[in-house]
Enzyme design. Sequence first.
Site, PDB file in Angstrom:
ATOM      1  CG  ASP A 130      -2.068  -0.961   1.096  1.00 20.66           C
ATOM      2  OD1 ASP A 130      -2.205  -1.572   0.022  1.00 20.66           O
ATOM      3  OD2 ASP A 130      -2.801  -1.128   2.083  1.00 20.66           O
ATOM      4  NE  ARG A 165     -17.754  -4.424 -23.914  1.00 19.75           N
ATOM      5  CZ  ARG A 165     -17.742  -5.729 -24.083  1.00 19.75           C
ATOM      6  NH1 ARG A 165     -16.652  -6.421 -23.798  1.00 19.75           N
ATOM      7  NH2 ARG A 165     -18.812  -6.357 -24.519  1.00 19.75           N
TER       8      ARG A 165
HETATM    9  O1  F6P Z   1      -2.469  -3.936   3.390  1.00 19.97           O
HETATM   10  C1  F6P Z   1      -2.277  -4.562   2.189  1.00 19.97           C
HETATM   11  C2  F6P Z   1      -3.587  -5.002   1.597  1.00 19.97           C
HETATM   12  O2  F6P Z   1      -3.301  -5.705   0.417  1.00 19.97           O
HETATM   13  C3  F6P Z   1      -4.606  -3.888   1.331  1.00 19.97           C
HETATM   14  O3  F6P Z   1      -4.364  -3.186   0.147  1.00 19.97           O
HETATM   15  C4  F6P Z   1      -5.883  -4.674   1.307  1.00 19.97           C
HETATM   16  O4  F6P Z   1      -6.965  -3.851   1.604  1.00 19.97           O
HETATM   17  C5  F6P Z   1      -5.657  -5.698   2.377  1.00 19.97           C
HETATM   18  O5  F6P Z   1      -4.272  -5.877   2.468  1.00 19.97           O
HETATM   19  C6  F6P Z   1      -6.334  -7.014   2.152  1.00 19.97           C
HETATM   20  O6  F6P Z   1      -6.072  -7.837   3.230  1.00 19.97           O
HETATM   21  P1  F6P Z   1      -6.437  -9.365   3.310  1.00 19.97           P
HETATM   22  O7  F6P Z   1      -5.518 -10.105   2.386  1.00 19.97           O
HETATM   23  O8  F6P Z   1      -6.215  -9.736   4.734  1.00 19.97           O
HETATM   24  O9  F6P Z   1      -7.859  -9.501   2.874  1.00 19.97           O
END
Ligand code: F6P
Length: 325
Positions: A130, A165
């Site tokens: 992130d 699209r």
């Molecule tokens: O923090 C990294 C991340 O990939 C975020 O972008 C995402 O919202 C989250 O983890 C998803 O987490 P999980 O794999 O626990 O569903």
Amino acid sequence: MKKIAVFTSGGDAPGMNACVRAVVRTAMSYDVEVIGIMQGYKGMIEGGENFVPLSSRSVGNIIQRGGTILKSSRSKAFMTIEGRKKAYDNLIEQGIEGIVCIGGNGTFTGAEIFYNEYGIPSIGAPGTIDNDLYGTDLTIGFDTAINTAVEAIDKIRDTADSHGRVFFVEVMGRDAGFIALAATIAGGAEMVLLPEVKGDHLKLIEFFKNRQQSKKSFSLVVVAEGNFEGGSIAISGMLNKEIPGFESRVVILGHIQRGGSPSAYDRVLASKLGYGAVNALLAGEKNKMAGLIDNKIKLTPFIDSITKKKDLNPDLLKLIDILNN
Ligand code: F6P
């Protein structure tokens, strides 16, 4: 210090293995033993086979591997007093004097609380796709994730062009739009919807109402998963309601962004930060994250990296508008 531990925690990120490798080999260069804790805080609490001695050889042939050889978890038990007590007992039993934790916000929050209760020092390395941690220009995994997203967008662009699209492409980023912003610019998408920007959907509606004027035959819009008005499905639904006859397709890239072999940039970053984290720990630093700021390794207190917000660069939003001409 004679013995330290390393673990990975939270959402995995490409480059975590390169960081583990750097931690182990840096510690070994000072004759410090390293224990790898499997499954992050969960393994720290469960102890036993989750504590694995690591050597320079056991971290060989992992620099190119995605995921994390130490596995990961989002531990609810570590949020409890009982869970942290068990973790402490296991660390003491193993003679562990310091910890390098590789992860994001939740990981460092846990480390900070743990130090305040038990006094075992930790240094963090920012590992999350992130890129939402204050105290580092980039986090381990971000570069690979945006490259994965852009590769996918390029493919979507082909079919969008063929069929004329509109596509909404949802990228990860629960609370932060760094992935979305970079993927939009690199993927040449027209617009982006971000968690940080309220009301950006209004601009989107305007754009599609007047789309004929732009003479564009197809459109790509990137939506960050944590976008203020909802994800890509909600956004496309909203446009269907607002604009009669509007048609679009939605692609949610999801966890493919977390996998794959780390980019060269992520491997270098992870190596630098693993090295920096061990040096800091052995120099007596604690409760800080080793980040890269202006290409130099800098330490930021966990409390700042957790509570302070890393801002998006507003110039990039302007740039997207300009490039969408
Ligand atoms: O923090 C990294 C991340 O990939 C975020 O972008 C995402 O919202 C989250 O983890 C998803 O987490 P999980 O794999 O626990 O569903």
